[in-house]
Design an enzyme around this catalytic site. Structure first.
Site, PDB file in Angstrom:
ATOM      1  NE  ARG A 157      -4.244  -1.520   0.085  1.00 22.38           N
ATOM      2  CZ  ARG A 157      -4.357  -2.577  -0.714  1.00 22.38           C
ATOM      3  NH1 ARG A 157      -3.381  -2.870  -1.571  1.00 22.38           N
ATOM      4  NH2 ARG A 157      -5.436  -3.331  -0.684  1.00 22.38           N
ATOM      5  CD  GLU A 187      -2.706   3.090  -5.298  1.00 20.75           C
ATOM      6  OE1 GLU A 187      -3.750   2.503  -5.657  1.00 20.75           O
ATOM      7  OE2 GLU A 187      -1.757   2.508  -4.786  1.00 20.75           O
ATOM      8  CG  HIS A 209      -2.926  -0.854  -6.845  1.00 21.03           C
ATOM      9  ND1 HIS A 209      -3.350  -0.195  -5.719  1.00 21.03           N
ATOM     10  CD2 HIS A 209      -2.857  -2.165  -6.494  1.00 21.03           C
ATOM     11  CE1 HIS A 209      -3.545  -1.053  -4.735  1.00 21.03           C
ATOM     12  NE2 HIS A 209      -3.243  -2.261  -5.187  1.00 21.03           N
TER      13      HIS A 209
HETATM   14  C1  GLV Z   1      -4.826  -5.148  -4.110  1.00 19.27           C
HETATM   15  O1  GLV Z   1      -4.100  -4.258  -3.782  1.00 19.27           O
HETATM   16  C2  GLV Z   1      -5.370  -6.082  -3.200  1.00 19.27           C
HETATM   17  O2  GLV Z   1      -5.357  -5.811  -1.981  1.00 19.27           O
HETATM   18  O3  GLV Z   1      -5.841  -7.138  -3.646  1.00 19.27           O
END
Ligand code: GLV
Length: 326
Positions: free
Chosen positions: A239, A268, A287
């Site tokens: 994160r 983000e 991401h």
């Molecule tokens: C993506 O970041 C997830 O937590 O699956």
């Protein structure tokens, strides 16, 4: 008898939607962009189940607005820091996530970032595309060797373990830190349990796989970058806010560390004028760590199954707050 209702806040795989639609009336948010908070609050009113994403904030206001008939929150992601879990538990609402199916895909992606950052792949690819590859030069695009280096894993959960295991082909020494010591992994793979300071001091590559919480917010900031080696490469596929991005910018721009590979940023999406985007030694992708066809299909199916089970009052496949069943 009318079917129960669910809000699905973004497009998922068709077969998952079809499975939900067999027994549930689906309100599908089809836009590429998330619904605004106001729209989300409007749409959630009266639903029996919610299938949501990490971009949807699920808090007490949302649960109040949904109403007391809300039986399940099913998140299509393994992380769930966007959801107020204690609040859901207090209301006896099971929350589901999609663990396991994305572990290998995410570990692959962490390695893609590690290698790309180490070997300056983003920067050199940009040079090729912009016509700046003029010659082979002994001193151009020199990166960091991965083979024989030391890899530090912060957060030895499912994904951290798989990232660590992949390092054996590179003959790396693995250091790890976690709240839990894993002597089984130490015996089997030779991983070494150390404190965070040792990770920062001794690692050539640092890969972050811890959850985001109050304790891990800005876990890695000026002091931590100050301890790292000058050749250090940091990877974050967990994160964004775990790393203080201002401190990261300083460390990368002053080259007190060598490079970074980021799947996640804070915020983000990262704004296009963010200073990190001016740096050649920072690889940033949007991401995408779990974004393989197979994995996103499986995540769609598990989140659909959790939604259906929750609405039926059955135990979720993968509850994150199993205490609601006690
Ligand atoms: C993506 O970041 C997830 O937590 O699956």
């Amino acid at each position: 008898m009318s079917k129960p209702r669910a809000l699905v806040t973004r497009g998922i795989f068709d077969e998952a939607l079809e499975m939900i639609r067999e027994t549930i009336d689906v309100d599908l948010w089809e836009d590429e962009m998330p619904p605004s908070r106001d729209v989300l609050l409007e749409k959630v009113k009266g639903v029996d189940g919610l299938l949501c994403l990490l971009t949807d904030k699920v808090d007490s206001e949302l649960m109040d607005t949904a109403g007391p008939q809300l039986k399940v929150v099913s998140q299509i992601a393994v992380g769930f820091d966007n959801i107020d879990i204690p609040e859901a538990t207090r209301r006896n609402i099971p929350v589901g996530n999609t663990p396991d199916v994305l572990t290998q895909t995410t570990a692959d992606a962490a390695w893609a970032l590690l290698l790309a950052a180490a070997r300056r792949i983003g920067e050199s690819e940009r040079a090729v595309r912009s016509g700046n590859w003029r010659t082979w030069h002994p001193l151009h695009y020199l990166g960091q060797d991965v083979y024989n280096a030391t890899l530090g894993i912060i957060g030895m959960g499912r994904i951290g373990i798989e990232v660590a295991k992949r390092s054996s082909g590179f003959n790396m020494q693995v250091l790890y830190s976690d709240i839990y010591r894993r002597e089984d992994l130490e015996k089997e793979y030779g991983f070494k349990y150390v404190d965070l300071e040792t990770i920062y001091k001794e690692s050539d590559f640092i890969s972050v796989h811890t959850v985001l919480s109050e304790e891990t917010h800005h876990l890695i900031s000026t002091k931590e970058f100050g301890i790292m080696k000058n050749n250090a490469v940091i990877v974050n596929a967990a994160r964004g806010p775990i790393i203080d991005s201002k401190a990261l910018y300083k460390a990368l721009s002053e080259q007190t560390i060598a490079a970074a590979g980021l799947d996640v940023t804070d915020p983000e999406p990262i704004p296009v004028d963010d200073p990190l985007l001016t740096l050649e030694n920072c690889v940033i992708v949007p991401h995408i760590a779990s974004a393989s066809v197979k994995t996103r299909r499986e995540m769609s199916m598990i989140s659909a199954e959790n939604l259906i089970r929750g609405i039926k009052g059955e135990r979720l496949l993968t509850p994150v707050n199993p205490e609601v069943y006690d």
